[in-house]
Design an enzyme around this catalytic site. Structure first.
Site, PDB file in Angstrom:
ATOM      1  N   GLU A 168      -1.429   0.172   6.445  1.00 38.33           N
ATOM      2  CA  GLU A 168      -2.758  -0.285   6.060  1.00 38.33           C
ATOM      3  C   GLU A 168      -3.442  -1.147   7.126  1.00 38.33           C
ATOM      4  O   GLU A 168      -3.756  -2.324   6.900  1.00 38.33           O
ATOM      5  CB  GLU A 168      -2.685  -1.036   4.725  1.00 38.33           C
ATOM      6  CG  GLU A 168      -2.173  -0.157   3.595  1.00 38.33           C
ATOM      7  CD  GLU A 168      -2.200  -0.825   2.236  1.00 38.33           C
ATOM      8  OE1 GLU A 168      -2.071  -0.116   1.229  1.00 38.33           O
ATOM      9  OE2 GLU A 168      -2.351  -2.074   2.184  1.00 38.33           O
ATOM     10  N   GLU A 370       1.998   5.484  -0.728  1.00 39.48           N
ATOM     11  CA  GLU A 370       2.041   4.487  -1.792  1.00 39.48           C
ATOM     12  C   GLU A 370       1.118   4.941  -2.908  1.00 39.48           C
ATOM     13  O   GLU A 370       0.033   5.476  -2.662  1.00 39.48           O
ATOM     14  CB  GLU A 370       1.566   3.094  -1.336  1.00 39.48           C
ATOM     15  CG  GLU A 370       2.535   2.333  -0.477  1.00 39.48           C
ATOM     16  CD  GLU A 370       2.014   0.949  -0.118  1.00 39.48           C
ATOM     17  OE1 GLU A 370       1.221   0.374  -0.917  1.00 39.48           O
ATOM     18  OE2 GLU A 370       2.395   0.431   0.945  1.00 39.48           O
TER      19      GLU A 370
END
Length: 468
Positions: A168, A370
């Site tokens: 991220e 995720e």
């Protein structure tokens, strides 16, 4: 006639995602340096839910053997974690033998348990001494990261098949530098984009080091390098104005296309760079940077997906801090919300991401790296045996896997799925507020693990590939 159940391809992998700083614990043992989460925890523990700082994780370093067995028993064949920069290297950039020994042991034990390990090299956990030298605003730290990746590839290259440079990379610029949520709580849009740009360079240097180490035989020949980002498909209102569509273009451009273009084309989206410049944002571009970015093309991508983003034209081109402002939030009246987390539940966004990749990045292979749902106060919902009863988790994962199955049928090159938080873990300043796991961690009983009711469903899906 019974409704036909959707199935995932037989070679589609199902696993778990976790990270070093959120699970390992032992924050100041084995030569580990202080990282930003440790620093924040020491400076203001009140910022963390129930004053639970970074120190314990979920006690993974003490319980890893138990946890690996548990993963396998639940039907999983692989998981992702991260190496902590602050545990692997010392302040001079040299290998910390105790840190290296821990990761070698973890990888050995994982192989013995029958689990492939996906290794990410950065999960928001910068060593504090490097942050004090400028962090991601500093070219020195970009070079320090490149050095760190080279050490890691050569130390563990014979053991690990799947590598990732960053988790991220859009989040740290936003949370630390733009929105003022994470330490040191800054509000500076320009500095946030500098950080984003430097992370892009760091990623590309890491990929170049991977290629070099692999060419020299230090990394196994079948290894792959990737990046993991949280992608938020961007939507606006029905019958949008041109200004609404502009808000979509820039929001998606910063959060999504920036990274997709970097990892497939080795360049950043020019329209986004032009709009930043027009808005007064100056990126710290140097001669030779284009050549560095060109090395950032990866073998595949991890997509973290939790929720979409909905925007509309901004009421003002600057925000309360005088920062460039390209979009306002749009509240969709039909949104279904996870009230615990404040995030919209929208499985269709995962399908849309797959279709966007199939159309605009047709050669890109990816996986869901995720996906999960965090719920507050789960401990109040128990059966007579004491298990947490969590049918909402089954519903959440089922609906997202169904979206993945449809995307694959329509041409998406999605290869697998990792659930975030198989075992409850510490989650930044939220600590253990929202529980994600199929397995409970009891903080009042020595971090004891207890499968929740949903774990039985997960095992059926993981072992059959049928979405029930």
């Amino acid at each position: 006639m019974a409704e036909q159940k959707l199935a995932l391809p037989k070679d589609f992998f199902i696993g778990s995602a976790l990270s070093g700083p959120q699970t390992e614990g032992e924050w100041n043992k084995g030569g580990k340096l202080e990282n930003l989460w440790d620093t924040w925890s020491m400076e203001n523990l009140d910022d963390f839910y129930n004053r639970v700082g970074s120190y314990g994780g979920n006690d993974f370093m003490a319980k890893y053997k138990e946890d690996l067995v548990l993963m396998k028993e639940l039907g999983l064949d692989n998981y992702r974690t991260s190496i902590q920069w602050s545990r692997l290297l010392d302040e001079n950039g040299n290998l910390n033998p105790e840190g290296a020994a821990w990761y070698h042991e973890l990888f050995r034990a994982s192989a013995k348990a029958g689990l492939d390990v996906f290794v990410n090299l950065y999960h928001f956990d910068m060593p504090t001494y490097l942050f004090r030298r400028g962090g991601w605003e500093s070219r020195e730290v970009v070079e320090a990261y490149a050095h760190y990746t080279d050490v890691a590839f050569r130390e563990f290259g014979s053991e690990i098949k799947y590598w990732f440079t960053f988790n991220e990379p859009i989040v740290e610029p936003e949370q630390r530098y733009q929105e003022g949520v994470w330490y040191p709580k800054l509000h500076d849009y320009g500095r946030a984009r500098t950080v984003q740009y430097h992370i892009s360079l760091a990623h590309s240097l890491g990929v170049a080091n991977f290629r070099a180490a692999q060419a020299e035989g230090a990394v196994r020949a079948d290894a792959k390098i990737g990046m993991i980002n949280c992608f938020t498909p961007t939507y606006t209102k029905e019958n949008p104005s041109e200004a609404d569509l502009e808000a979509v273009r820039m929001t998606s451009g910063i959060n999504n296309r920036w990274w997709l273009d970097l990892i497939t084309k080795g360049a950043l989206p020019q329209d986004v760079l032009d709009s930043l410049k027009e808005g007064g944002v100056r990126l710290p571009v140097r001669a030779g940077d284009a050549e560095i970015l060109a090395q950032g093309v990866v073998d595949w991508l991890g997509c973290n997906y939790y929720h979409p983003t909905r925007v509309q034209a901004p009421a003002s081109k600057v925000d309360q801090y005088g920062l460039p402002h390209f979009a306002d939030e749009y509240v969709w009246p039909d949104a279904v919300m996870n009230e615990s987390r404040g995030w919209e539940i929208y499985p269709e966004g995962l399908y849309d991401f797959g279709m966007d990749c199939a159309k605009n990045y047709p050669e890109l292979e990816w996986f869901v790296s995720e996906n999960g749902i965090g719920i507050m106060d789960e401990y109040k919902n128990r059966d007579e045996q004491g298990r947490v009863i969590d049918p909402y988790r089954v519903d959440f994962v089922r609906s997202h896997l169904e979206a993945v199955s449809r995307a694959i049928a329509d041409g998406a090159k999605c290869r697998g799925y990792h659930y975030w938080g198989l075992i409850d873990n510490w989650s930044w300043s939220n600590a253990f507020k929202n529980r994600y796991g199929f397995v409970e961690v009891d903080l009042m009983d020595g971090y004891k693990r207890r499968p929740k009711q949903s774990a039985e469903w997960l095992t059926k899906v993981a072992t059959s590939h049928v979405i029930e």
